[in-house]
Design a protein around this motif. Structure first.
Motif, PDB file in Angstrom:
ATOM      1  N   THR A 119       0.809  -1.213   0.000  1.00 28.42           N
ATOM      2  CA  THR A 119       0.000   0.000   0.000  1.00 28.42           C
ATOM      3  C   THR A 119       0.845   1.266   0.000  1.00 28.42           C
ATOM      4  O   THR A 119       0.398   2.302  -0.482  1.00 28.42           O
ATOM      5  CB  THR A 119      -0.927   0.053   1.235  1.00 28.42           C
ATOM      6  OG1 THR A 119      -0.131   0.070   2.419  1.00 28.42           O
ATOM      7  CG2 THR A 119      -1.877  -1.121   1.250  1.00 28.42           C
ATOM      8  N   GLY A 120       2.032   1.198   0.573  1.00 29.37           N
ATOM      9  CA  GLY A 120       2.872   2.383   0.658  1.00 29.37           C
ATOM     10  C   GLY A 120       2.453   3.333   1.761  1.00 29.37           C
ATOM     11  O   GLY A 120       2.905   4.473   1.801  1.00 29.37           O
ATOM     12  N   ILE A 121       1.556   2.879   2.640  1.00 29.32           N
ATOM     13  CA  ILE A 121       1.133   3.716   3.760  1.00 29.32           C
ATOM     14  C   ILE A 121       1.358   2.957   5.065  1.00 29.32           C
ATOM     15  O   ILE A 121       1.360   1.731   5.098  1.00 29.32           O
ATOM     16  CB  ILE A 121      -0.342   4.168   3.630  1.00 29.32           C
ATOM     17  CG1 ILE A 121      -1.284   2.979   3.503  1.00 29.32           C
ATOM     18  CG2 ILE A 121      -0.517   5.106   2.466  1.00 29.32           C
ATOM     19  CD1 ILE A 121      -2.757   3.353   3.437  1.00 29.32           C
ATOM     20  N   SER A 122       1.526   3.689   6.132  1.00 31.28           N
ATOM     21  CA  SER A 122       1.831   3.081   7.423  1.00 31.28           C
ATOM     22  C   SER A 122       0.589   2.456   8.044  1.00 31.28           C
ATOM     23  O   SER A 122      -0.548   2.716   7.620  1.00 31.28           O
ATOM     24  CB  SER A 122       2.393   4.133   8.373  1.00 31.28           C
ATOM     25  OG  SER A 122       1.377   5.046   8.722  1.00 31.28           O
ATOM     26  N   SER A 123       0.803   1.651   9.074  1.00 30.67           N
ATOM     27  CA  SER A 123      -0.325   1.004   9.754  1.00 30.67           C
ATOM     28  C   SER A 123      -1.234   2.045  10.412  1.00 30.67           C
ATOM     29  O   SER A 123      -2.452   1.875  10.438  1.00 30.67           O
ATOM     30  CB  SER A 123       0.178   0.001  10.785  1.00 30.67           C
ATOM     31  OG  SER A 123       0.982   0.634  11.748  1.00 30.67           O
ATOM     32  N   THR A 124      -0.658   3.133  10.909  1.00 32.39           N
ATOM     33  CA  THR A 124      -1.470   4.188  11.516  1.00 32.39           C
ATOM     34  C   THR A 124      -2.359   4.856  10.474  1.00 32.39           C
ATOM     35  O   THR A 124      -3.545   5.095  10.714  1.00 32.39           O
ATOM     36  CB  THR A 124      -0.567   5.245  12.188  1.00 32.39           C
ATOM     37  OG1 THR A 124       0.278   4.590  13.132  1.00 32.39           O
ATOM     38  CG2 THR A 124      -1.384   6.318  12.871  1.00 32.39           C
ATOM     39  N   THR A 125      -1.807   5.122   9.298  1.00 36.48           N
ATOM     40  CA  THR A 125      -2.594   5.729   8.224  1.00 36.48           C
ATOM     41  C   THR A 125      -3.682   4.766   7.761  1.00 36.48           C
ATOM     42  O   THR A 125      -4.818   5.182   7.503  1.00 36.48           O
ATOM     43  CB  THR A 125      -1.691   6.139   7.055  1.00 36.48           C
ATOM     44  OG1 THR A 125      -0.704   7.052   7.548  1.00 36.48           O
ATOM     45  CG2 THR A 125      -2.489   6.792   5.944  1.00 36.48           C
TER      46      THR A 125
END
Length: 98
Positions: free
Chosen positions: A25-31
């Motif tokens: 996804t290229g996004i962090s777990s928080t995002t």
């Protein structure tokens, strides 16, 4: 082709780890958590008590939707007339009346 890689490509129902989701996804777990809360990322499937995850199929569909939305937004931006810039002042040095 490596069998492990082939299985990864063909297995849409496989549950992905957080590390794999980071890469795909290229996004962090928080995002991702924020996006799930806002309804913009697939919700986690409950696998067993205390264990949840996303499938590769869900992530691929999310990426397609996101790509389509980005393309539609870019196309809409191209159709907008260019901005006229900063409003000009009249002879008295005041901005034009609205």
């Amino acid at each position: 082709m490596n069998n492990t890689l082939k299985n990864f490509i063909d297995d849409d129902d496989r549950i992905l780890s957080e590390d794999e989701l980071d890469v795909l996804t290229g996004i962090s777990s928080t995002t991702r958590w924020r996006e799930r809360k806002a309804g913009r990322f697939p919700l986690l499937m409950e696998l067993s008590p205390g264990r949840k995850g996303n499938t590769l199929r869900q992530v691929r569909e999310w990426r397609k939707e996101r790509q389509a939305a980005a393309e539609a937004h870019a196309k809409a931006k191209c159709l907008e007339p260019p901005g006229r810039g900063r409003p000009r002042k009249n002879a008295a040095g005041l901005p034009p009346a609205i």
